[in-house]
Enzyme design. Structure first.
Site, PDB file in Angstrom:
ATOM      1  N   PRO A 130      -6.434  30.625 -25.275  1.00 10.36           N
ATOM      2  CA  PRO A 130      -7.408  31.482 -26.136  1.00 10.36           C
ATOM      3  C   PRO A 130      -7.233  33.168 -26.028  1.00 10.36           C
ATOM      4  O   PRO A 130      -7.358  33.687 -27.043  1.00 10.36           O
ATOM      5  CB  PRO A 130      -8.771  30.865 -26.269  1.00 10.36           C
ATOM      6  CG  PRO A 130      -8.920  30.621 -24.641  1.00 10.36           C
ATOM      7  CD  PRO A 130      -7.589  29.713 -24.394  1.00 10.36           C
ATOM      8  N   THR A 169      -1.453  33.524 -29.098  1.00 14.96           N
ATOM      9  CA  THR A 169      -1.414  34.812 -29.725  1.00 14.96           C
ATOM     10  C   THR A 169      -1.963  35.594 -28.513  1.00 14.96           C
ATOM     11  O   THR A 169      -3.280  36.027 -28.645  1.00 14.96           O
ATOM     12  CB  THR A 169      -2.065  34.997 -31.070  1.00 14.96           C
ATOM     13  OG1 THR A 169      -1.592  34.320 -31.895  1.00 14.96           O
ATOM     14  CG2 THR A 169      -1.832  36.571 -31.318  1.00 14.96           C
ATOM     15  N   LYS A 250       4.672  37.714 -33.805  1.00 15.56           N
ATOM     16  CA  LYS A 250       3.354  37.166 -34.499  1.00 15.56           C
ATOM     17  C   LYS A 250       2.510  38.192 -34.584  1.00 15.56           C
ATOM     18  O   LYS A 250       1.449  38.369 -35.678  1.00 15.56           O
ATOM     19  CB  LYS A 250       2.893  36.067 -33.302  1.00 15.56           C
ATOM     20  CG  LYS A 250       1.595  35.505 -33.494  1.00 15.56           C
ATOM     21  CD  LYS A 250       1.615  34.805 -34.804  1.00 15.56           C
ATOM     22  CE  LYS A 250       0.132  34.527 -35.165  1.00 15.56           C
ATOM     23  NZ  LYS A 250      -0.599  33.488 -34.321  1.00 15.56           N
TER      24      LYS A 250
END
Length: 375
Positions: A130, A169, A250
Protein backbone atom coordinates in the site's frame (compact mmCIF):
# COMPACT_ATOMS: atom_id res chain seq x y z
CA UNK A 1 -3.81 -3.53 10.44
CA UNK A 2 -0.79 -1.79 9.01
CA UNK A 3 2.85 -2.77 9.32
CA UNK A 4 4.14 -1.23 12.49
CA UNK A 5 0.83 -1.56 14.37
CA UNK A 6 1.08 -2.51 18.05
CA UNK A 7 -2.21 -4.37 18.29
CA UNK A 8 -2.51 -8.17 18.54
CA UNK A 9 -2.62 -10.09 15.27
CA UNK A 10 -1.98 -13.51 13.78
CA UNK A 11 0.66 -15.08 11.59
CA UNK A 12 0.98 -18.50 9.99
CA UNK A 13 3.58 -21.19 9.72
CA UNK A 14 3.84 -24.91 8.92
CA UNK A 15 5.24 -27.79 10.98
CA UNK A 16 5.29 -31.37 9.65
CA UNK A 17 2.78 -30.49 6.92
CA UNK A 18 0.19 -28.87 9.21
CA UNK A 19 -0.93 -25.28 8.88
CA UNK A 20 -0.49 -23.43 12.14
CA UNK A 21 -2.44 -20.37 13.21
CA UNK A 22 -0.23 -18.37 15.47
CA UNK A 23 -1.35 -15.73 17.95
CA UNK A 24 1.13 -12.91 17.74
CA UNK A 25 2.18 -10.25 20.18
CA UNK A 26 4.71 -7.59 19.17
CA UNK A 27 7.88 -7.36 21.20
CA UNK A 28 8.96 -4.10 19.64
CA UNK A 29 8.45 -2.02 16.53
CA UNK A 30 10.46 0.38 14.48
CA UNK A 31 9.22 2.83 11.85
CA UNK A 32 9.16 1.26 8.38
CA UNK A 33 10.19 -2.17 9.69
CA UNK A 34 8.35 -5.37 10.54
CA UNK A 35 7.62 -6.30 14.10
CA UNK A 36 9.37 -9.05 16.02
CA UNK A 37 6.74 -11.47 17.32
CA UNK A 38 6.33 -14.19 19.92
CA UNK A 39 3.68 -16.81 19.34
CA UNK A 40 1.08 -19.18 20.79
CA UNK A 41 0.35 -21.96 18.32
CA UNK A 42 -3.02 -23.39 17.29
CA UNK A 43 -3.09 -26.12 14.62
CA UNK A 44 -5.47 -25.60 11.67
CA UNK A 45 -6.10 -27.77 8.57
CA UNK A 46 -3.50 -27.44 5.83
CA UNK A 47 -3.97 -26.76 2.12
CA UNK A 48 -1.28 -28.00 -0.23
CA UNK A 49 1.05 -29.42 2.42
CA UNK A 50 3.70 -30.83 0.10
CA UNK A 51 6.73 -28.65 -0.41
CA UNK A 52 7.60 -27.68 -3.98
CA UNK A 53 10.82 -26.50 -5.58
CA UNK A 54 11.45 -22.72 -5.76
CA UNK A 55 11.13 -22.75 -9.57
CA UNK A 56 7.63 -24.19 -9.22
CA UNK A 57 6.65 -21.76 -6.46
CA UNK A 58 5.30 -18.21 -6.69
CA UNK A 59 4.83 -15.93 -3.69
CA UNK A 60 2.27 -13.12 -3.46
CA UNK A 61 2.56 -10.59 -0.63
CA UNK A 62 -0.28 -8.14 0.05
CA UNK A 63 -3.91 -9.34 0.05
CA UNK A 64 -5.54 -5.93 0.16
CA UNK A 65 -8.48 -4.61 -1.83
CA UNK A 66 -6.64 -5.18 -5.09
CA UNK A 67 -4.15 -7.85 -4.09
CA UNK A 68 -6.69 -10.36 -2.85
CA UNK A 69 -8.40 -10.67 -6.22
CA UNK A 70 -5.08 -10.56 -8.05
CA UNK A 71 -3.72 -13.45 -5.97
CA UNK A 72 -6.93 -15.43 -6.44
CA UNK A 73 -6.74 -15.03 -10.23
CA UNK A 74 -3.03 -15.86 -10.15
CA UNK A 75 -3.77 -19.08 -8.29
CA UNK A 76 -6.43 -19.98 -10.84
CA UNK A 77 -4.08 -19.39 -13.76
CA UNK A 78 -0.87 -20.97 -12.52
CA UNK A 79 -1.96 -24.57 -12.83
CA UNK A 80 -2.04 -27.31 -10.23
CA UNK A 81 1.67 -28.09 -10.66
CA UNK A 82 2.63 -24.71 -9.18
CA UNK A 83 2.48 -23.71 -5.52
CA UNK A 84 1.32 -20.26 -4.43
CA UNK A 85 2.65 -18.75 -1.21
CA UNK A 86 0.62 -15.92 0.33
CA UNK A 87 1.54 -13.40 3.01
CA UNK A 88 -0.30 -10.52 4.67
CA UNK A 89 -0.73 -8.90 8.07
CA UNK A 90 -4.54 -9.21 7.77
CA UNK A 91 -5.52 -12.63 9.11
CA UNK A 92 -9.11 -12.30 7.93
CA UNK A 93 -7.86 -12.03 4.35
CA UNK A 94 -5.60 -15.05 4.83
CA UNK A 95 -8.41 -17.12 6.31
CA UNK A 96 -10.84 -16.17 3.53
CA UNK A 97 -8.26 -16.95 0.87
CA UNK A 98 -7.43 -20.36 2.33
CA UNK A 99 -11.14 -21.16 2.61
CA UNK A 100 -11.71 -20.24 -1.03
CA UNK A 101 -8.82 -22.24 -2.43
CA UNK A 102 -9.65 -25.28 -0.34
CA UNK A 103 -13.02 -25.38 -2.12
CA UNK A 104 -11.74 -24.57 -5.61
CA UNK A 105 -8.99 -27.18 -5.56
CA UNK A 106 -7.02 -25.30 -8.22
CA UNK A 107 -3.62 -25.96 -6.72
CA UNK A 108 -1.61 -25.85 -3.50
CA UNK A 109 -1.46 -22.69 -1.39
CA UNK A 110 0.72 -22.15 1.65
CA UNK A 111 1.09 -19.20 3.99
CA UNK A 112 4.44 -17.66 4.87
CA UNK A 113 5.15 -15.12 7.57
CA UNK A 114 7.28 -12.56 5.74
CA UNK A 115 9.26 -11.64 2.67
CA UNK A 116 12.33 -13.54 3.83
CA UNK A 117 10.44 -16.84 3.92
CA UNK A 118 8.78 -16.05 0.58
CA UNK A 119 12.09 -15.38 -1.18
CA UNK A 120 13.68 -18.49 0.33
CA UNK A 121 10.92 -20.73 -0.99
CA UNK A 122 9.91 -19.09 -4.30
CA UNK A 123 11.84 -18.02 -7.39
CA UNK A 124 9.14 -15.44 -8.17
CA UNK A 125 7.88 -12.97 -5.56
CA UNK A 126 5.07 -10.55 -6.41
CA UNK A 127 4.18 -7.79 -3.98
CA UNK A 128 1.11 -5.55 -3.95
CA UNK A 129 1.83 -3.16 -1.11
CA UNK A 130 0.00 0.00 0.00
CA UNK A 131 2.79 2.51 0.59
CA UNK A 132 6.51 3.18 0.61
CA UNK A 133 7.06 2.22 4.24
CA UNK A 134 5.54 -1.20 3.61
CA UNK A 135 7.70 -1.70 0.52
CA UNK A 136 10.87 -0.77 2.39
CA UNK A 137 9.98 -3.12 5.25
CA UNK A 138 9.00 -6.08 3.09
CA UNK A 139 12.05 -5.80 0.83
CA UNK A 140 14.82 -4.38 3.00
CA UNK A 141 14.29 -5.41 6.63
CA UNK A 142 17.44 -7.16 7.81
CA UNK A 143 15.63 -10.08 9.45
CA UNK A 144 12.31 -10.41 7.62
CA UNK A 145 12.95 -8.78 4.23
CA UNK A 146 13.10 -10.27 0.76
CA UNK A 147 16.57 -9.01 -0.15
CA UNK A 148 18.45 -10.66 2.76
CA UNK A 149 17.06 -14.01 1.57
CA UNK A 150 18.54 -13.74 -1.91
CA UNK A 151 21.17 -16.42 -2.56
CA UNK A 152 24.63 -15.93 -3.98
CA UNK A 153 24.49 -16.64 -7.73
CA UNK A 154 26.19 -19.82 -8.92
CA UNK A 155 27.33 -17.98 -12.02
CA UNK A 156 28.56 -14.48 -11.22
CA UNK A 157 27.83 -13.39 -14.78
CA UNK A 158 24.16 -14.32 -14.40
CA UNK A 159 21.40 -12.00 -13.14
CA UNK A 160 20.15 -14.46 -10.50
CA UNK A 161 17.23 -16.85 -10.59
CA UNK A 162 14.83 -14.73 -8.53
CA UNK A 163 12.24 -12.43 -10.13
CA UNK A 164 10.82 -9.71 -7.85
CA UNK A 165 7.82 -7.59 -8.88
CA UNK A 166 6.18 -4.69 -7.03
CA UNK A 167 2.71 -3.92 -8.41
CA UNK A 168 1.54 -1.13 -6.10
CA UNK A 169 1.52 2.57 -6.88
CA UNK A 170 4.61 3.62 -4.94
CA UNK A 171 6.77 6.75 -5.05
CA UNK A 172 9.46 6.51 -7.73
CA UNK A 173 12.21 7.18 -5.19
CA UNK A 174 11.19 4.09 -3.20
CA UNK A 175 11.15 1.89 -6.29
CA UNK A 176 14.65 3.05 -7.19
CA UNK A 177 15.86 2.56 -3.60
CA UNK A 178 14.78 -1.08 -3.67
CA UNK A 179 16.25 -1.63 -7.14
CA UNK A 180 19.61 -0.14 -6.17
CA UNK A 181 19.71 -2.15 -2.93
CA UNK A 182 19.68 -5.53 -4.65
CA UNK A 183 23.19 -7.00 -4.58
CA UNK A 184 24.64 -7.48 -8.05
CA UNK A 185 23.51 -10.64 -9.85
CA UNK A 186 21.22 -11.74 -7.00
CA UNK A 187 17.78 -11.07 -8.56
CA UNK A 188 15.90 -9.10 -11.19
CA UNK A 189 13.53 -6.43 -9.85
CA UNK A 190 10.76 -4.87 -11.92
CA UNK A 191 8.05 -2.38 -11.09
CA UNK A 192 4.68 -3.33 -12.58
CA UNK A 193 1.97 -1.02 -11.19
CA UNK A 194 -1.61 -1.71 -12.19
CA UNK A 195 -4.56 0.30 -13.46
CA UNK A 196 -8.17 -0.79 -13.41
CA UNK A 197 -9.19 -0.59 -9.76
CA UNK A 198 -10.86 -3.28 -7.63
CA UNK A 199 -13.31 -4.17 -10.41
CA UNK A 200 -10.44 -4.74 -12.83
CA UNK A 201 -8.69 -6.90 -10.24
CA UNK A 202 -11.83 -8.97 -9.76
CA UNK A 203 -12.60 -9.55 -13.42
CA UNK A 204 -8.95 -9.94 -14.52
CA UNK A 205 -8.90 -6.90 -16.79
CA UNK A 206 -6.06 -4.92 -15.18
CA UNK A 207 -3.50 -2.99 -17.17
CA UNK A 208 0.15 -3.42 -16.11
CA UNK A 209 2.90 -0.88 -16.75
CA UNK A 210 6.29 -2.59 -16.43
CA UNK A 211 9.71 -1.11 -15.79
CA UNK A 212 12.53 -3.57 -16.43
CA UNK A 213 16.34 -3.24 -16.80
CA UNK A 214 16.86 -2.77 -20.57
CA UNK A 215 19.73 -5.28 -20.89
CA UNK A 216 17.43 -7.98 -19.49
CA UNK A 217 14.08 -6.98 -20.98
CA UNK A 218 14.26 -9.37 -23.94
CA UNK A 219 14.38 -12.37 -21.61
CA UNK A 220 12.71 -11.03 -18.47
CA UNK A 221 9.67 -9.24 -19.90
CA UNK A 222 8.17 -12.41 -21.46
CA UNK A 223 8.56 -14.11 -18.08
CA UNK A 224 6.90 -11.15 -16.35
CA UNK A 225 4.01 -11.31 -18.83
CA UNK A 226 3.59 -15.04 -18.19
CA UNK A 227 2.57 -14.21 -14.62
CA UNK A 228 0.76 -10.92 -15.15
CA UNK A 229 -1.54 -12.35 -17.84
CA UNK A 230 -3.27 -14.38 -15.12
CA UNK A 231 -4.24 -11.15 -13.35
CA UNK A 232 -4.94 -8.75 -16.20
CA UNK A 233 -5.62 -8.20 -19.87
CA UNK A 234 -2.83 -9.95 -21.86
CA UNK A 235 -3.00 -7.10 -24.38
CA UNK A 236 -2.73 -4.54 -21.57
CA UNK A 237 0.77 -5.44 -20.33
CA UNK A 238 3.22 -2.77 -21.48
CA UNK A 239 7.01 -2.57 -21.28
CA UNK A 240 7.50 1.10 -20.42
CA UNK A 241 11.27 1.33 -20.05
CA UNK A 242 13.84 0.92 -17.29
CA UNK A 243 12.98 0.20 -13.65
CA UNK A 244 10.86 3.11 -12.41
CA UNK A 245 9.34 3.85 -15.82
CA UNK A 246 6.30 1.70 -15.07
CA UNK A 247 5.69 3.74 -11.94
CA UNK A 248 6.03 7.01 -13.85
CA UNK A 249 3.51 5.81 -16.46
CA UNK A 250 1.09 4.82 -13.70
CA UNK A 251 1.43 8.13 -11.84
CA UNK A 252 0.80 10.12 -15.02
CA UNK A 253 -2.22 7.95 -15.85
CA UNK A 254 -3.65 8.45 -12.38
CA UNK A 255 -2.97 12.17 -12.55
CA UNK A 256 -5.19 12.39 -15.62
CA UNK A 257 -7.81 10.01 -14.22
CA UNK A 258 -8.15 12.04 -11.00
CA UNK A 259 -8.65 15.29 -12.88
CA UNK A 260 -11.17 13.77 -15.29
CA UNK A 261 -13.10 12.33 -12.33
CA UNK A 262 -13.74 15.87 -11.13
CA UNK A 263 -14.25 17.29 -14.62
CA UNK A 264 -16.77 14.62 -15.62
CA UNK A 265 -18.58 15.00 -12.31
CA UNK A 266 -18.81 18.76 -12.79
CA UNK A 267 -20.18 18.37 -16.34
CA UNK A 268 -22.77 15.77 -15.38
CA UNK A 269 -23.80 17.74 -12.32
CA UNK A 270 -24.45 20.78 -14.54
CA UNK A 271 -26.74 18.58 -16.63
CA UNK A 272 -28.58 17.15 -13.64
CA UNK A 273 -29.06 20.60 -12.11
CA UNK A 274 -30.41 21.75 -15.51
CA UNK A 275 -33.02 18.99 -15.43
CA UNK A 276 -31.45 16.88 -18.19
CA UNK A 277 -31.59 13.08 -18.30
CA UNK A 278 -28.11 11.98 -17.08
CA UNK A 279 -28.36 8.64 -18.89
CA UNK A 280 -29.06 10.31 -22.24
CA UNK A 281 -26.47 13.00 -21.50
CA UNK A 282 -23.91 10.26 -20.87
CA UNK A 283 -24.77 8.57 -24.17
CA UNK A 284 -24.29 11.84 -26.03
CA UNK A 285 -20.99 12.58 -24.27
CA UNK A 286 -19.69 9.08 -24.97
CA UNK A 287 -20.49 9.52 -28.66
CA UNK A 288 -18.86 12.93 -28.72
CA UNK A 289 -15.67 14.78 -27.83
CA UNK A 290 -16.27 14.71 -24.06
CA UNK A 291 -16.02 10.93 -23.79
CA UNK A 292 -13.56 9.64 -21.17
CA UNK A 293 -13.05 6.57 -19.01
CA UNK A 294 -15.08 8.08 -16.17
CA UNK A 295 -18.17 8.71 -18.30
CA UNK A 296 -17.94 5.39 -20.15
CA UNK A 297 -16.63 2.93 -17.54
CA UNK A 298 -17.34 4.33 -14.07
CA UNK A 299 -20.05 6.93 -14.41
CA UNK A 300 -20.37 9.05 -11.27
CA UNK A 301 -24.16 9.50 -11.47
CA UNK A 302 -26.03 6.77 -9.58
CA UNK A 303 -28.23 4.61 -11.79
CA UNK A 304 -26.64 5.52 -15.11
CA UNK A 305 -24.47 2.39 -15.32
CA UNK A 306 -24.78 -1.01 -13.67
CA UNK A 307 -22.13 -2.54 -11.44
CA UNK A 308 -20.13 0.63 -10.85
CA UNK A 309 -19.34 2.23 -7.47
CA UNK A 310 -21.89 5.04 -7.86
CA UNK A 311 -24.72 2.46 -7.98
CA UNK A 312 -23.44 0.88 -4.75
CA UNK A 313 -23.31 4.00 -2.65
CA UNK A 314 -19.82 4.71 -4.04
CA UNK A 315 -18.45 1.61 -2.32
CA UNK A 316 -15.91 -0.83 -3.73
CA UNK A 317 -13.98 1.50 -6.00
CA UNK A 318 -10.83 3.62 -5.92
CA UNK A 319 -11.10 5.48 -2.64
CA UNK A 320 -10.98 9.26 -2.82
CA UNK A 321 -8.09 9.30 -0.35
CA UNK A 322 -6.00 7.12 -2.67
CA UNK A 323 -7.02 9.19 -5.67
CA UNK A 324 -5.85 12.34 -3.93
CA UNK A 325 -2.60 10.61 -2.94
CA UNK A 326 -1.69 9.57 -6.48
CA UNK A 327 -2.70 12.98 -7.83
CA UNK A 328 -0.24 14.46 -5.35
CA UNK A 329 2.40 12.02 -6.60
CA UNK A 330 1.74 13.28 -10.12
CA UNK A 331 2.17 16.86 -8.97
CA UNK A 332 5.48 15.96 -7.36
CA UNK A 333 6.67 14.21 -10.51
CA UNK A 334 5.77 17.31 -12.51
CA UNK A 335 7.81 19.50 -10.15
CA UNK A 336 10.73 17.08 -10.26
CA UNK A 337 10.92 17.21 -14.06
CA UNK A 338 10.07 20.91 -14.38
CA UNK A 339 6.65 20.45 -16.02
CA UNK A 340 4.14 23.24 -15.43
CA UNK A 341 0.69 22.17 -14.21
CA UNK A 342 -2.58 24.08 -13.80
CA UNK A 343 -5.38 21.65 -12.91
CA UNK A 344 -3.82 19.59 -10.13
CA UNK A 345 -4.11 22.15 -7.34
CA UNK A 346 -7.84 22.95 -7.71
CA UNK A 347 -8.60 19.23 -8.06
CA UNK A 348 -6.63 18.43 -4.89
CA UNK A 349 -8.47 21.22 -3.09
CA UNK A 350 -11.82 19.77 -4.18
CA UNK A 351 -10.86 16.28 -3.02
CA UNK A 352 -9.60 17.65 0.30
CA UNK A 353 -12.87 19.48 0.93
CA UNK A 354 -14.93 16.39 0.08
CA UNK A 355 -12.79 14.15 2.32
CA UNK A 356 -13.43 16.39 5.30
CA UNK A 357 -17.13 15.46 5.14
CA UNK A 358 -18.06 12.10 6.72
CA UNK A 359 -20.63 11.53 3.95
CA UNK A 360 -17.89 11.19 1.35
CA UNK A 361 -14.86 10.01 3.31
CA UNK A 362 -13.61 6.56 2.28
CA UNK A 363 -15.84 6.40 -0.79
CA UNK A 364 -14.93 5.90 -4.43
CA UNK A 365 -13.35 9.04 -5.90
CA UNK A 366 -16.34 9.59 -8.18
CA UNK A 367 -18.23 10.55 -5.03
CA UNK A 368 -17.13 14.08 -5.93
CA UNK A 369 -20.28 14.11 -8.10
CA UNK A 370 -22.44 13.67 -5.01
CA UNK A 371 -20.34 16.24 -3.15
CA UNK A 372 -21.06 18.72 -5.96
CA UNK A 373 -24.71 17.73 -6.34
CA UNK A 374 -25.44 18.03 -2.63
CA UNK A 375 -24.43 21.69 -2.63
Amino acid sequence: MSIGSRCFSWCWCRVHGDLLRTSLKPLHSRPEHHLVWRANIIILPASGSAMSSPKDTVAFIGLGVMGYSMARNLRAGLGSDKTLLICDVNTDALERFMAEVSVSGRGPVRIVQNGFEAAKQADTVITMLPNSSSVLAVYLDASTGILPALPEPLDHNACGSKLLMECGTIESSTILTVSRSIPENRATFVDAPVSGGPMGAQNKSLTFMVGCPPPLSASVFPLVKSFLRHMGDPDGIFLCGDVGAGTAFKIINNYLSAITSLAASEALNIGVKAGLDPRLLTQVINASGGQCWVTSKSNPVPGVQDNVPSTRGYEGGFRIELCAKVLGMGSKLARDVGARTVLDRPTLNAFSEAMEDERYKGKDARVVFKWLNDQ
